[in-house]
Design a protein around this motif. Structure first.
Motif, PDB file in Angstrom:
ATOM      1  N   GLY A 168       0.785  -1.232   0.000  1.00  0.00           N
ATOM      2  CA  GLY A 168       0.000   0.000   0.000  1.00  0.00           C
ATOM      3  C   GLY A 168       0.811   1.273   0.000  1.00  0.00           C
ATOM      4  N   LEU A 169       1.953   1.270  -0.658  1.00  0.00           N
ATOM      5  CA  LEU A 169       2.724   2.505  -0.816  1.00  0.00           C
ATOM      6  C   LEU A 169       2.074   3.392  -1.867  1.00  0.00           C
ATOM      7  N   ALA A 170       2.091   4.701  -1.643  1.00  0.00           N
ATOM      8  CA  ALA A 170       1.592   5.629  -2.654  1.00  0.00           C
ATOM      9  C   ALA A 170       2.559   5.635  -3.833  1.00  0.00           C
ATOM     10  N   PRO A 171       2.057   5.779  -5.064  1.00  0.00           N
ATOM     11  CA  PRO A 171       0.675   6.065  -5.458  1.00  0.00           C
ATOM     12  C   PRO A 171      -0.183   4.813  -5.698  1.00  0.00           C
ATOM     13  N   THR A 172       0.258   3.658  -5.210  1.00  0.00           N
ATOM     14  CA  THR A 172      -0.529   2.422  -5.384  1.00  0.00           C
ATOM     15  C   THR A 172      -1.267   2.073  -4.093  1.00  0.00           C
ATOM     16  N   HIS A 173      -1.720   3.096  -3.375  1.00  0.00           N
ATOM     17  CA  HIS A 173      -2.298   2.913  -2.044  1.00  0.00           C
ATOM     18  C   HIS A 173      -3.821   2.954  -2.030  1.00  0.00           C
ATOM     19  N   LEU A 174      -4.451   3.223  -3.162  1.00  0.00           N
ATOM     20  CA  LEU A 174      -5.874   3.572  -3.147  1.00  0.00           C
ATOM     21  C   LEU A 174      -6.759   2.457  -2.609  1.00  0.00           C
ATOM     22  N   TRP A 175      -6.314   1.226  -2.668  1.00  0.00           N
ATOM     23  CA  TRP A 175      -7.125   0.113  -2.174  1.00  0.00           C
ATOM     24  C   TRP A 175      -7.129   0.032  -0.651  1.00  0.00           C
ATOM     25  N   LEU A 176      -6.065   0.503  -0.001  1.00  0.00           N
ATOM     26  CA  LEU A 176      -5.890   0.261   1.427  1.00  0.00           C
ATOM     27  C   LEU A 176      -6.960   0.925   2.298  1.00  0.00           C
ATOM     28  N   TYR A 204      16.337   6.619  -6.891  1.00  0.00           N
ATOM     29  CA  TYR A 204      15.323   7.634  -7.150  1.00  0.00           C
ATOM     30  C   TYR A 204      13.915   7.053  -7.060  1.00  0.00           C
ATOM     31  N   LEU A 205      13.757   5.796  -7.456  1.00  0.00           N
ATOM     32  CA  LEU A 205      12.443   5.149  -7.367  1.00  0.00           C
ATOM     33  C   LEU A 205      12.020   4.996  -5.914  1.00  0.00           C
ATOM     34  N   LEU A 206      12.926   4.528  -5.055  1.00  0.00           N
ATOM     35  CA  LEU A 206      12.592   4.357  -3.639  1.00  0.00           C
ATOM     36  C   LEU A 206      12.323   5.705  -2.974  1.00  0.00           C
ATOM     37  N   THR A 207      13.136   6.718  -3.308  1.00  0.00           N
ATOM     38  CA  THR A 207      12.938   8.046  -2.703  1.00  0.00           C
ATOM     39  C   THR A 207      11.609   8.649  -3.146  1.00  0.00           C
ATOM     40  N   THR A 208      11.269   8.480  -4.423  1.00  0.00           N
ATOM     41  CA  THR A 208       9.992   9.004  -4.924  1.00  0.00           C
ATOM     42  C   THR A 208       8.815   8.323  -4.240  1.00  0.00           C
ATOM     43  N   LEU A 209       8.878   6.997  -4.116  1.00  0.00           N
ATOM     44  CA  LEU A 209       7.815   6.271  -3.420  1.00  0.00           C
ATOM     45  C   LEU A 209       7.701   6.722  -1.970  1.00  0.00           C
ATOM     46  N   ALA A 210       8.850   6.943  -1.324  1.00  0.00           N
ATOM     47  CA  ALA A 210       8.839   7.314   0.086  1.00  0.00           C
ATOM     48  C   ALA A 210       8.226   8.697   0.299  1.00  0.00           C
ATOM     49  N   ILE A 211       8.693   9.680  -0.444  1.00  0.00           N
ATOM     50  CA  ILE A 211       8.194  11.051  -0.249  1.00  0.00           C
ATOM     51  C   ILE A 211       6.722  11.151  -0.665  1.00  0.00           C
ATOM     52  N   THR A 212       6.357  10.470  -1.755  1.00  0.00           N
ATOM     53  CA  THR A 212       4.954  10.473  -2.168  1.00  0.00           C
ATOM     54  C   THR A 212       4.065   9.841  -1.103  1.00  0.00           C
ATOM     55  N   SER A 213       4.549   8.772  -0.478  1.00  0.00           N
ATOM     56  CA  SER A 213       3.747   8.106   0.552  1.00  0.00           C
ATOM     57  C   SER A 213       3.568   8.992   1.781  1.00  0.00           C
ATOM     58  N   MET A 265       9.800   4.123   6.201  1.00  0.00           N
ATOM     59  CA  MET A 265      10.566   2.865   6.181  1.00  0.00           C
ATOM     60  C   MET A 265      11.293   2.670   4.855  1.00  0.00           C
ATOM     61  N   ILE A 266      10.597   2.954   3.748  1.00  0.00           N
ATOM     62  CA  ILE A 266      11.185   2.726   2.430  1.00  0.00           C
ATOM     63  C   ILE A 266      12.343   3.685   2.164  1.00  0.00           C
ATOM     64  N   LEU A 267      12.291   4.867   2.755  1.00  0.00           N
ATOM     65  CA  LEU A 267      13.297   5.886   2.466  1.00  0.00           C
ATOM     66  C   LEU A 267      14.708   5.419   2.806  1.00  0.00           C
ATOM     67  N   VAL A 268      14.864   4.633   3.872  1.00  0.00           N
ATOM     68  CA  VAL A 268      16.198   4.213   4.297  1.00  0.00           C
ATOM     69  C   VAL A 268      16.434   2.726   4.039  1.00  0.00           C
ATOM     70  N   ALA A 269      15.559   2.097   3.247  1.00  0.00           N
ATOM     71  CA  ALA A 269      15.711   0.663   2.998  1.00  0.00           C
ATOM     72  C   ALA A 269      17.010   0.341   2.291  1.00  0.00           C
ATOM     73  N   GLN A 270      17.502   1.272   1.474  1.00  0.00           N
ATOM     74  CA  GLN A 270      18.735   1.033   0.726  1.00  0.00           C
ATOM     75  C   GLN A 270      19.969   1.465   1.509  1.00  0.00           C
ATOM     76  N   MET A 284      17.539   0.360  10.109  1.00  0.00           N
ATOM     77  CA  MET A 284      16.612   1.429  10.486  1.00  0.00           C
ATOM     78  C   MET A 284      15.200   1.119   9.986  1.00  0.00           C
ATOM     79  N   THR A 285      15.116   0.520   8.797  1.00  0.00           N
ATOM     80  CA  THR A 285      13.812   0.120   8.272  1.00  0.00           C
ATOM     81  C   THR A 285      13.163  -0.911   9.178  1.00  0.00           C
ATOM     82  N   MET A 286      13.954  -1.878   9.650  1.00  0.00           N
ATOM     83  CA  MET A 286      13.413  -2.898  10.543  1.00  0.00           C
ATOM     84  C   MET A 286      12.963  -2.284  11.869  1.00  0.00           C
ATOM     85  N   LEU A 287      13.743  -1.337  12.387  1.00  0.00           N
ATOM     86  CA  LEU A 287      13.362  -0.664  13.630  1.00  0.00           C
ATOM     87  C   LEU A 287      12.050   0.102  13.449  1.00  0.00           C
TER      88      LEU A 287
END
Length: 348
Positions: free
Chosen positions: A107-115, A152-161, A190-195, A200-203
């Protein structure tokens, strides 16, 4: 629901997640995700209510689409590179498609509409499973493919979410939808620091699960699903209402509560990696989420119920359900910040 059927479904949930955790092959991981999806669908639809059936159908279609995308991405990667290993997702197109599919699953944005729509149509208990346990298996895959994903894909997903999670929850009156948008915002952190720092993502994920579990159990205990009902909860359970305010503020990341700890660590890590602008933007988006948590707290503490109550309101909520899990989750969701130095030492 029959207790034997419930036991089988819960066992299947655990089996699917464990299978995905233990998999190094894409096909086995996909099987684990499918077992998870098929196990929770009867739990979502057992109300036999049109809204529950609608939510179940939306969830099934969304998860089936994401599973098909994962199979397509893994097959494409195997076709090009000859590798079925999860950690060898080296093809850029397959990597981007897999990350998008996993984003759709959690359910990360922009694919979150179902959640929000799915959470609104199911019970609080099933919503708790959907918001916590169902995110573990996709996150295990995200942490493994994040190394090969485009930053850039992970950062875009993170900030958009974080932006969508903050803006989407502002005008909501349904508590389950508010918690859904809260989930979207937390997933962005969580996604922002996954890479950069998977620990930190697990925490952040563990902290989110603790706080969300406490929030869902509290709302279930108070039998509240709308903002307007929060104004009268203090007459039923005054202590629980006060604790619910702390849990909501902890979800918003307000110090000195537990929810401040992962955001503090993530902002520090992003700044140390040389991304001060990203850290500033994501810190500002946290204010959006904090606003609607403060609005809920205001409704619980500083307003009176608009209804005219003809009889004396009950002082305590009449229930015989055990409260050990609730009390444990409330303590963990509000009081872990003093342990931040020890936790940071363990993560180092």
């Amino acid at each position: 629901m029959n207790p034997y059927v419930l036991t089988i479904l819960l066992f299947s949930l655990g089996l699917g997640t464990t299978l995905t955790f233990a998999s190094s092959h894409w096909f086995l991981a996909w099987m684990g995700l499918e077992i998870n999806t098929l196990a929770i669908i009867p739990l979502m639809a057992h109300q036999h209510h049109p809204r529950a059936i609608e939510a179940t159908t939306k969830y099934f279609l969304t998860q089936a689409t994401a599973a098909a995308m994962i199979l397509f991405a893994s097959t494409t990667n195997a076709w090009i590179t000859g590798q079925w290993e999860i950690t060898h997702l080296s093809d850029p197109i397959a990597s981007a498609l897999a990350v998008t599919a996993l984003a759709l699953k959690i359910g990360l944005a922009p694919t979150h509409l179902w959640l929000p729509e799915v959470l609104q149509g199911i019970t609080l208990t099933t919503g708790l499973i959907l918001s916590t346990w169902q995110k573990l298996a996709p996150f295990a895959l995200i942490l493994q493919v994040a190394e090969n994903a485009h930053p850039y894909l992970l950062t875009t997903l993170a900030i958009t979410s974080t932006l969508v999670g903050g803006w989407g929850g502002l005008n909501q009156t349904q508590l389950r939808k508010i918690l859904a948008y809260s989930s979207v915002a937390h997933l962005g952190w969580m996604i922002l620091v996954a890479q950069m720092a998977p620990q930190m993502t697990m925490l952040a994920l563990i902290t989110y699960i603790l706080m969300t579990t406490a929030a869902f159990l509290t709302l279930d205990k108070m039998d509240s699903t709308k903002t307007i009902t929060l104004a009268s909860t203090w007459t039923k359970a005054p202590t629980l209402s006060a604790l619910a305010c702390l849990i909501l503020l902890s979800l918003g990341g307000l110090p000195p509560l537990t929810g401040f700890m992962p955001k503090w660590f993530i902002l520090q890590e992003i700044s140390n990696q040389g991304f001060p602008l990203t850290a500033t933007v994501i810190a500002l988006t946290a204010l959006l989420s904090l606003y609607f948590y403060l609005r809920l707290t205001y409704a619980m503490t500083l307003t009176l119920s608009p209804y005219t109550i003809g009889s004396t309101a009950p002082w305590r909520t009449p229930t015989k359900r055990p409260t050990l899990l609730l009390s444990t989750m409330v303590i963990l969701a509000t009081c872990l910040l003093p342990l931040a130095p020890s936790i940071l030492t363990l993560l180092a």
